[in-house]
Design a protein around this motif. Structure first.
Motif, short mmCIF file in Angstrom:
data_model
loop_
_atom_site.label_atom_id
_atom_site.label_comp_id
_atom_site.label_asym_id
_atom_site.label_seq_id
_atom_site.Cartn_x
_atom_site.Cartn_y
_atom_site.Cartn_z
N ALA A 114 -5.23 4.94 0.03
CA ALA A 114 -4.78 3.68 0.86
C ALA A 114 -4.06 2.61 0.08
O ALA A 114 -3.51 1.78 0.50
CB ALA A 114 -6.30 3.45 1.33
N ARG A 117 -0.39 3.25 0.18
CA ARG A 117 0.24 2.81 1.43
C ARG A 117 0.26 1.34 1.57
O ARG A 117 1.45 0.80 1.94
CB ARG A 117 -0.59 3.35 2.71
N LEU A 118 -0.83 0.66 1.19
CA LEU A 118 -0.68 -0.88 1.21
C LEU A 118 0.40 -1.45 0.31
O LEU A 118 1.02 -2.44 0.41
CB LEU A 118 -2.18 -1.36 0.82
N GLU A 138 -4.69 -1.19 7.85
CA GLU A 138 -5.28 -0.22 6.80
C GLU A 138 -6.48 0.21 7.16
O GLU A 138 -7.21 1.34 7.06
CB GLU A 138 -5.28 -0.51 5.58
N THR A 141 -6.75 2.37 10.10
CA THR A 141 -6.09 3.77 9.78
C THR A 141 -7.23 4.43 8.94
O THR A 141 -7.39 5.74 9.22
CB THR A 141 -4.94 3.68 8.71
#
Length: 184
Positions: A114, A117-118, A138, A141
């Protein structure tokens, strides 16, 4: 392409490339703890070459249990201010050379996938999402991914398959159940 800086002793940081159009964020920082006095020196050191001397940092105290007024870093002192009106997921760094740098602050307890991705999303050139919007996206998700994993686990422990579709008695074709149909 984003520039990602990370070594075991340095700040976990992802920045937009210098030659791109400006977005709402200049990158992301993933601290290892919520101790701002301990985390800030490595962040300032990592940004020193790109932004010049960082003189001030502005945070929202929501995610920082203690917000020190001054933090000693290599060669100088960084003044820290806090504002409850500021996005709690964002940090603003000010320098004499470049001016301002806005970073998404990823919570230290975030899972590595995560966080990656961020960091990539926050360092996207010309990004139009705020720090809060990225974090809530997020979070959504993450909830969807956990729900999907839990469904897969239930599927695997529940026999792993549904009944095969029925065949049409005359043609042998597969029948598709229509909504409201109760045939067995």
């Amino acid at each position: 392409m984003t520039a990602t800086l990370s070594t075991p002793l340095s700040a976990r940081l992802s920045l937009t490339p210098k030659t791109t159009k400006a977005g709402l964020l200049d990158g992301a920082w993933w601290p290892r703890s919520r101790d701002l006095a301990a985390e800030l020196p490595s962040l300032v050191a990592a940004l020193d070459g790109r932004l010049g001397r960082i003189t001030r940092v502005l945070v929202n105290p929501t995610h920082w249990p203690v917000v020190p007024h001054k933090v000693p870093v290599t060669g100088h002192i960084v003044h820290v201010g806090w504002f409850t009106e500021q996005d709690p997921d964002k940090m603003i760094l000010l320098s004499y050379t470049v001016g301002r740098c806005d970073l998404l602050v990823i919570p230290p307890e975030t899972e590595p996938d995560a966080a990656a991705r961020l960091m990539a999303a926050a360092a996207t050139p010309g990004g139009v999402l705020t720090a809060g919007a990225l974090m809530s996206d997020e979070a959504g998700t993450g909830r969807r991914m956990r729900a999907a994993r839990s469904s897969e686990d239930a599927w695997e422990t529940d026999g792993g398959s549904a009944r095969p579709p029925r065949r049409h008695p005359v043609v042998g074709a597969r029948m598709i159940a229509m909504p409201g149909s109760m045939r067995r």
